[in-house]
Design an enzyme around this catalytic site. Sequence first.
Site, PDB file in Angstrom:
ATOM      1  N   HIS A  46      -4.023   3.183  -3.168  1.00 27.74           N
ATOM      2  CA  HIS A  46      -4.175   2.656  -1.807  1.00 27.74           C
ATOM      3  C   HIS A  46      -3.562   1.261  -1.668  1.00 27.74           C
ATOM      4  O   HIS A  46      -2.714   1.045  -0.823  1.00 27.74           O
ATOM      5  CB  HIS A  46      -5.660   2.623  -1.404  1.00 27.74           C
ATOM      6  CG  HIS A  46      -5.917   1.687  -0.275  1.00 27.74           C
ATOM      7  ND1 HIS A  46      -5.754   2.063   1.037  1.00 27.74           N
ATOM      8  CD2 HIS A  46      -6.244   0.366  -0.258  1.00 27.74           C
ATOM      9  CE1 HIS A  46      -5.990   1.021   1.804  1.00 27.74           C
ATOM     10  NE2 HIS A  46      -6.285  -0.012   1.053  1.00 27.74           N
ATOM     11  N   HIS A  98       0.842  -1.202   0.000  1.00 29.86           N
ATOM     12  CA  HIS A  98       0.000   0.000   0.000  1.00 29.86           C
ATOM     13  C   HIS A  98       0.873   1.246   0.000  1.00 29.86           C
ATOM     14  O   HIS A  98       1.266   1.733   1.062  1.00 29.86           O
ATOM     15  CB  HIS A  98      -0.893   0.010   1.240  1.00 29.86           C
ATOM     16  CG  HIS A  98      -1.818  -1.152   1.330  1.00 29.86           C
ATOM     17  ND1 HIS A  98      -1.375  -2.435   1.571  1.00 29.86           N
ATOM     18  CD2 HIS A  98      -3.168  -1.239   1.209  1.00 29.86           C
ATOM     19  CE1 HIS A  98      -2.408  -3.258   1.591  1.00 29.86           C
ATOM     20  NE2 HIS A  98      -3.509  -2.559   1.379  1.00 29.86           N
ATOM     21  N   GLU A 157     -17.050  -4.479  24.646  1.00 29.11           N
ATOM     22  CA  GLU A 157     -16.232  -5.701  24.658  1.00 29.11           C
ATOM     23  C   GLU A 157     -15.082  -5.642  23.654  1.00 29.11           C
ATOM     24  O   GLU A 157     -13.966  -6.091  23.938  1.00 29.11           O
ATOM     25  CB  GLU A 157     -17.099  -6.934  24.357  1.00 29.11           C
ATOM     26  CG  GLU A 157     -18.146  -7.268  25.402  1.00 29.11           C
ATOM     27  CD  GLU A 157     -19.426  -6.460  25.226  1.00 29.11           C
ATOM     28  OE1 GLU A 157     -19.514  -5.648  24.277  1.00 29.11           O
ATOM     29  OE2 GLU A 157     -20.350  -6.641  26.044  1.00 29.11           O
ATOM     30  N   HIS A 159     -28.296 -15.489  25.301  1.00 33.71           N
ATOM     31  CA  HIS A 159     -27.262 -15.411  26.335  1.00 33.71           C
ATOM     32  C   HIS A 159     -26.616 -16.771  26.620  1.00 33.71           C
ATOM     33  O   HIS A 159     -25.819 -16.879  27.543  1.00 33.71           O
ATOM     34  CB  HIS A 159     -27.859 -14.838  27.625  1.00 33.71           C
ATOM     35  CG  HIS A 159     -28.042 -13.355  27.570  1.00 33.71           C
ATOM     36  ND1 HIS A 159     -28.731 -12.730  26.549  1.00 33.71           N
ATOM     37  CD2 HIS A 159     -27.607 -12.361  28.390  1.00 33.71           C
ATOM     38  CE1 HIS A 159     -28.719 -11.425  26.757  1.00 33.71           C
ATOM     39  NE2 HIS A 159     -28.038 -11.174  27.862  1.00 33.71           N
TER      40      HIS A 159
HETATM   41  C1  LIG Z   1     -11.099  -4.658  10.096  1.00 29.41           C
HETATM   42  C2  LIG Z   1     -10.621  -4.471   8.692  1.00 29.41           C
HETATM   43  N1  LIG Z   1     -11.497  -4.457   7.690  1.00 29.41           N
HETATM   44  C3  LIG Z   1     -11.080  -4.341   6.418  1.00 29.41           C
HETATM   45  C4  LIG Z   1      -9.762  -4.236   6.120  1.00 29.41           C
HETATM   46  C5  LIG Z   1      -9.287  -4.172   4.674  1.00 29.41           C
HETATM   47  N2  LIG Z   1      -8.763  -2.828   4.411  1.00 29.41           N
HETATM   48  C6  LIG Z   1      -7.452  -2.574   4.418  1.00 29.41           C
HETATM   49  S1  LIG Z   1      -7.132  -0.947   4.244  1.00 29.41           S
HETATM   50  C7  LIG Z   1      -8.779  -0.581   4.109  1.00 29.41           C
HETATM   51  C8  LIG Z   1      -9.307   0.813   3.984  1.00 29.41           C
HETATM   52  C9  LIG Z   1      -8.259   1.749   3.953  1.00 29.41           C
HETATM   53  O1  LIG Z   1      -8.712   3.055   4.044  1.00 29.41           O
HETATM   54  P1  LIG Z   1      -7.980   3.989   5.040  1.00 29.41           P
HETATM   55  O2  LIG Z   1      -8.058   3.404   6.385  1.00 29.41           O
HETATM   56  O3  LIG Z   1      -8.533   5.335   4.869  1.00 29.41           O
HETATM   57  O4  LIG Z   1      -6.475   3.930   4.601  1.00 29.41           O
HETATM   58  P2  LIG Z   1      -5.807   4.688   3.383  1.00 29.41           P
HETATM   59  O5  LIG Z   1      -6.631   4.387   2.176  1.00 29.41           O
HETATM   60  O6  LIG Z   1      -5.827   6.104   3.740  1.00 29.41           O
HETATM   61  O7  LIG Z   1      -4.451   4.102   3.296  1.00 29.41           O
HETATM   62  C10 LIG Z   1      -9.536  -1.725   4.200  1.00 29.41           C
HETATM   63  C11 LIG Z   1     -11.011  -1.743   4.101  1.00 29.41           C
HETATM   64  C12 LIG Z   1      -8.865  -4.254   7.205  1.00 29.41           C
HETATM   65  N3  LIG Z   1      -7.540  -4.175   7.049  1.00 29.41           N
HETATM   66  N4  LIG Z   1      -9.320  -4.343   8.479  1.00 29.41           N
END
Ligand SMILES: Cc1ncc(C[n+]2csc(CCOP(=O)(O)OP(=O)(O)O)c2C)c(N)n1
Length: 688
Positions: A266, A31, A430, A492
């Site tokens: 990204h 990334h 939690e 539960h």
């Molecule tokens: C809990 C979770 N859900 C989904 C993902 C897959 N994922 C990786 S990065 C991302 C989104 C990234 O957006 P952002 O946090 O704004 O990062 P940027 O694009 O600015 O690098 C997703 C959905 C993940 N790593 N963790």
Amino acid sequence: MVDNSKQLTELSVNALRFLSVDAIQKAKSGHPGLPMGAAAMAYTLWTRHLRHAPSNPDWLDRDRFILSAGHGSMLIYSLLYLTGYDISLDDIKAFRTWGSKTPGHPEFGVTPGVEVTTGPLGQGVGNAVGMAAAEAHLAARYNRDDLTIVDHYTYVIASDGDLMEGISSEACSLAGHLHLGKLIVLYDDNRISLAGPTSLSFSEDVEKRFESAGWHVQHVEDGNDVDAIDSAIGVAKKELSRPSIIRISTIIGYGSPAKQDSASCHGSPLGAEEVVAAKENLGWPVEPVFFVPEDVLEHMRSAVERGERQESEWKNSLERYGKSFPEEAEEFERVMKGKLPPDWESALPEFESDLKALSTRKASEAVLQALAPCVPELMGGTADLNPSTLAWLKGFGDFQPLENVLESVQGSAGGEWSYTGQNVHFGVREHAMGAIANGMALHGGVIPFVGTFFVFSDYMRPSMRIAALMGAHVIYVLSHDSIGVGEDGPTHQPVEHLMSLRSMPGLAVIRPADASEAVEAWRYALLNDTGPTALVFSRQDLPVLDRSRCAPADGLQKGGYTLWESSDETPDAILIGTGSELQVALDAGKILSENDGMTVRVVSLPCWEIFDGQPENYREKVFPPSVRVRVAVEAGITLGWEHYVGSEGVVIGMDGFGASAPASVLYEKFGITVQNVVETVRKRVKNI
Ligand SMILES: Cc1ncc(C[n+]2csc(CCOP(=O)(O)OP(=O)(O)O)c2C)c(N)n1
């Protein structure tokens, strides 16, 4: 005081960008957007504020840094390399390859300087709250007026995704309540996430959200303005009564002419042509790849000498502290090493069989109270379920900021209200509770325990998984373990939870059968410092087994043991039970022996993970391969028990959800009864 020239600053920021870009390009995955966009804030934090010692990443009083947006891992690897950690340029070139120090997402224990494993978004924010809480607690416990041995900040770089995840709302809400003033979040507000612009799904006013949660909020408009970021961090550091968030407006993939400010940078490499274009655009030499100007390296590596100096100043403080407060110093060093006090096991209570029946959650409560005075590193609480789960340390104070001292709270564990308190009120959160516990454990100096109803372990499971992956010493206290919950009904009543958690690598799941096993379960949980332990306790009372007539409960330390057998000959049948169903198996075994003349063995199997780790000869002694009639009884999903009963065995358990009725009725209706076990064994013996 900033003495480095603007040009050197810019070169250093670009070095962070292009080391990351080159490594991602070479790995053909990764990334690049985040490292390119957040390079300036990372540079500013790491060179102008972060107190760390690259030559000793474990310096106890270092500032903690978490890249919560773990997908931007190349940013932290570049920082670690440039500031002189034990990461070479070859390690950078080996990004995302087998056995490298630079895996796809930052992993605790793999890369020196990586404080926690991040990747699942939001977790890192929760971990940071835990680290800041541990810092506040230890500072209150050990610092003396002019002798400060615990004094560090916890910094996080968080992305849009981190703040979209509910876990960060939970964690930040609690951090605001707790006034964790040494927690500072740099929010990489680039308005882009994986699938496109955040405007598709994220339009809340983040600043207002954090303000309303009691945070100190700042905004830096230009994410490349190192001086503005510098002064915002400076202000945040001075704001000690509230956690801080600095919203920094950045451009994802900054510098890439075709891809910046879009989701296309990204999650995949820029591509060879675009790498060239980006380098040219920012005035960076296209060749050689992995280029770092000498003066940049020298400038950033000054972190080594600076860190050594800061660490040695701290060591002097510790020495002075040790002279004035020798006992406290000894305890501080012991807890920070994660070593238990020498005599702690003698505090464990014993339960006699003539005691009236008691639930294992009550037995657990008694163990905690007995341990509390001699294991001061115990610190924890529940997600608003103290009075049910009984995971509290009575009289050991509530972990709260002094500002809240005058507010009274129902069900508080008593004692003082301050950061010295060891009872953490997590509120109904939690998921964050799990992540906070991970941060506390990794910070060190405390052994966190966190509790909720077993059924709601689902709400904490993602953090439990990361604890297991990291090998964090976290103890889960999960009560109300089965349909034995009774009237509250199927919402539960955990059914699949035992199996589901047993399937998690690295997590020891222990379901004790009586008070004596509950003691042993706690013993194991405290000793098991290389991973998390889930203690699963009953709501309902259970008889305390007469250990003069059956094997001692310390067999639990082997995960499973022969509890009772009608004779020492090879058994005709083996009955296996866990938790409340062990008694069912035992009663059935006695009937089969007395009425049917069978040779029966009853095995208590409170923890599969531990048992499976025993040598084969022990396992085969408990379960001789020749014995084919094996019946397991457990009020949970049956899938998985074939592991012990084999293809010819039978499992008596739950293959659907429970129901709302008194527990005794439910056991009867679902067939988890002595009679059913007896008849099942009789049938098996006939048919085999
Ligand atoms: C809990 C979770 N859900 C989904 C993902 C897959 N994922 C990786 S990065 C991302 C989104 C990234 O957006 P952002 O946090 O704004 O990062 P940027 O694009 O600015 O690098 C997703 C959905 C993940 N790593 N963790």
